[in-house]
Design an enzyme around this catalytic site. Structure first.
Site, PDB file in Angstrom:
ATOM      1  N   HIS A 135       1.001  -1.280  -0.110  1.00 61.01           N
ATOM      2  CA  HIS A 135       0.071   0.079   0.108  1.00 61.01           C
ATOM      3  C   HIS A 135       0.888   1.248   0.004  1.00 61.01           C
ATOM      4  O   HIS A 135       0.382   2.507  -0.510  1.00 61.01           O
ATOM      5  CB  HIS A 135      -0.916  -0.074   1.327  1.00 61.01           C
ATOM      6  CG  HIS A 135      -0.437   0.277   2.508  1.00 61.01           C
ATOM      7  ND1 HIS A 135       0.062  -0.509   3.289  1.00 61.01           N
ATOM      8  CD2 HIS A 135       0.065   1.314   3.147  1.00 61.01           C
ATOM      9  CE1 HIS A 135       0.540  -0.148   4.315  1.00 61.01           C
ATOM     10  NE2 HIS A 135       0.710   1.035   4.285  1.00 61.01           N
ATOM     11  N   ASP A 173       0.356  -7.777   1.196  1.00 60.67           N
ATOM     12  CA  ASP A 173       0.671  -6.511   1.435  1.00 60.67           C
ATOM     13  C   ASP A 173       2.269  -6.191   1.517  1.00 60.67           C
ATOM     14  O   ASP A 173       2.872  -5.507   2.183  1.00 60.67           O
ATOM     15  CB  ASP A 173      -0.085  -5.640   2.729  1.00 60.67           C
ATOM     16  CG  ASP A 173       0.047  -4.214   2.544  1.00 60.67           C
ATOM     17  OD1 ASP A 173       0.188  -3.663   1.405  1.00 60.67           O
ATOM     18  OD2 ASP A 173      -0.012  -3.298   3.800  1.00 60.67           O
ATOM     19  N   SER A 224       4.567   2.677   7.917  1.00 60.38           N
ATOM     20  CA  SER A 224       4.451   1.370   6.996  1.00 60.38           C
ATOM     21  C   SER A 224       5.582   1.173   6.248  1.00 60.38           C
ATOM     22  O   SER A 224       6.248   1.841   5.682  1.00 60.38           O
ATOM     23  CB  SER A 224       3.365   1.567   6.081  1.00 60.38           C
ATOM     24  OG  SER A 224       2.045   1.793   6.895  1.00 60.38           O
TER      25      SER A 224
END
Length: 501
Positions: free
Chosen positions: A132, A162, A243
């Protein structure tokens, strides 16, 4: 009462997830305990954890974490034409602008789409991050801890976990964080999270491992995400920009990729989640070697065993595990002799007492791998061996669908997904390639196909059969697949996939 938000902590402006936004982060480290007189004996560490341990770990890892910026060209909207006016004025005229000479269209410049982190895993420039973080990017820019900048190219992505693998062309002096073993982590163990929250580079936070094999969706009563959820939960502080960063133990080893937080506000509130490095290593190797993840399937539709289910089905022996609702044809489960009502509790000795453990265990295998399945039936524990297969029921490695040129693979949906989405049929789209027809049409991984050209879809084989029929049509106008379906979030979507060469 406020709804909690699962936030994908990658960037500036990420789309909403199951219960709200979705951000991404995490953490790791060794544990210490002091036993009281009444407590059971605990194997104490050889020495106490000191401040120097944290300092050494931080110094050994910050140079192995990078900043990842994504850029994309904004799309024009609001009905404006290339001349800068309203499109209706262009065709029908505007009394105030009829004599205006059209302007030469300006080429829009790229703007920053998101900001996240990445971890250097090899001296020749391979970097792992979250999918993402880089999704929808036209250009990626990587900044090292010493402020050197490099453009990066995408080697491969896997939306189900992911995970994304990118590469920069840089001198062979990059700092690599060594891989640890996430399966050896223990609850209570100290960990550090390294990343770039809010753009503050080389930030380090500490915490302990709060839980392992955590499935966020099932824990908060949300719909299945359609992806693989088996996270390391920590209380290391993470925020937007973390992230794709590193979760390391006090040995300075990578044990996870920080990915998500659970929060009522969208910012850190005490629960952070990381993808275990055991999953990361398997996905990265497959992306590098094959361009797609070699995903194995046991071949069952299942439910997580609950006290209510134990009572309803009069299950004996097992109190936790994976309840087999259906055994699919041409599957490893069928070969092993599994039957509906069995409760699977281990694969090759790894516990599968909940959905997250099952996902983490099966993700470590590839089609063709032989496994030993432990299960309960009628109050007795059994073992059986079988060869895992791909989503086509074959033991060979999977490549993106070159036969149909759709650029995707397909898998049957499980009973939990069907029940949560209130559907009776459908086939999930997996492993979407960037240059296939599905990607061109805008279909994303996880989409569940319900019908094609008005026909209900219940099996992957039916998609291939329809493709062959449509592609061989003599009328070029008929060479279109009109696809309707639903995403795991509940959003319905419709696509037209042209099959003309």
């Amino acid at each position: 009462m406020k709804k909690a938000i699962i936030t994908v902590a990658a960037a500036i402006g990420i789309s909403a997830g199951i219960l709200g936004c979705i951000r991404l982060y995490a953490s790791n480290a060794p544990e210490t305990s002091e036993a009281s007189a009444d407590a059971p004996a605990i194997n104490a560490p050889s020495r106490y954890i000191s401040q120097d341990d944290f300092i050494r770990t931080a110094e050994a890892t910050v140079n192995g974490v990078v900043s990842v910026k994504s850029y994309a060209t904004p799309r024009r909207g609001n009905g404006a034409d290339i001349y800068g006016g309203d499109i209706f004025d262009f065709f029908f005229g505007n009394p105030r602008q009829r004599r205006q000479v059209p302007r030469e269209p300006e080429k829009p410049s790229q703007q920053q789409l998101g900001l996240g982190s990445g971890v250097i895993i090899s001296a020749d420039g391979y970097i792992v991050t979250n999918n993402h973080v880089i999704a929808d990017a036209e250009r990626l820019e990587v900044t090292l801890n010493d402020n050197r900048n490099f453009d990066a190219k995408v080697i491969g992505t896997d939306p189900q976990t992911d995970i994304a693998l990118i590469k920069i062309e840089a001198p062979a002096d990059l700092h690599v964080i060594p891989m640890g073993k996430s399966e050896d982590l223990r609850v209570g163990e100290w960990v550090l999270a390294v990343g770039n929250p809010f753009g503050f580079t080389s930030s380090v936070t500490s915490g302990i491992v709060s839980a392992k094999a955590r499935n966020i969706s099932s824990s908060v009563g949300g719909r299945p995400s359609g992806g693989i959820e088996s996270y390391i939960q920590t209380d290391a502080a993470l925020n937007s920009g973390n992230s794709g960063g590193a979760l390391v133990n006090l040995k300075g080893e990578l044990v996870g990729i920080n990915t998500a937080i659970y929060s009522q506000t969208g910012t850190y509130a005490g629960c952070s989640f990381a993808i275990p490095v055991s999953i990361v290593q398997k996905v990265v190797k497959d992306l590098n070697d094959f361009g797609t993840v070699q995903r194995a399937y046991l071949g069952i539709s299942f439910r997580e065993l609950t006290p209510d289910l134990v009572a309803k089905e009069n299950i004996k022996g097992a109190v936790a595990g994976i309840y087999v609702a259906e055994v699919l044809d041409r599957s490893a489960a069928r070969e092993a002799g599994l039957e509906p009502g069995d409760v699977v509790v281990a694969l090759n000795g790894r516990h599968t007492l909940n959905t997250a453990q099952m996902q983490e265990a099966i993700t470590s295998f590839s089609p063709g791998d032989k496994v030993t399945i432990e299960y309960w039936r009628d109050g007795k524990k059994h073992k059986a061996s079988a060869t895992l297969r791909n989503n086509r029921g074959e033991t060979g490695l999977v490549h993106n669908d070159g036969e149909s040129s759709l650029g995707a693979s397909f898998a049957a949906i499980d009973s939990d997904t069907a029940r949560c989405l209130e559907i009776s049929h459908g086939v999930a789209v997996t492993d979407v390639s960037a240059d296939g027809r599905f990607a061109e049409a805008g279909i994303r991984e996880g989409f569940i196909i319900l019908s094609i050209n008005g026909e209900r879809i219940s099996s992957p084989d039916r998609i291939k059969a329809l493709y062959n029929t449509i592609a061989k049509s003599d009328n070029s106008r008929d060479k279109v697949m009109f696809i309707s379906g639903i995403y795991p979030t509940g959003k319905a979507a419709y696509y037209a996939v042209a099959l003309n060469d």
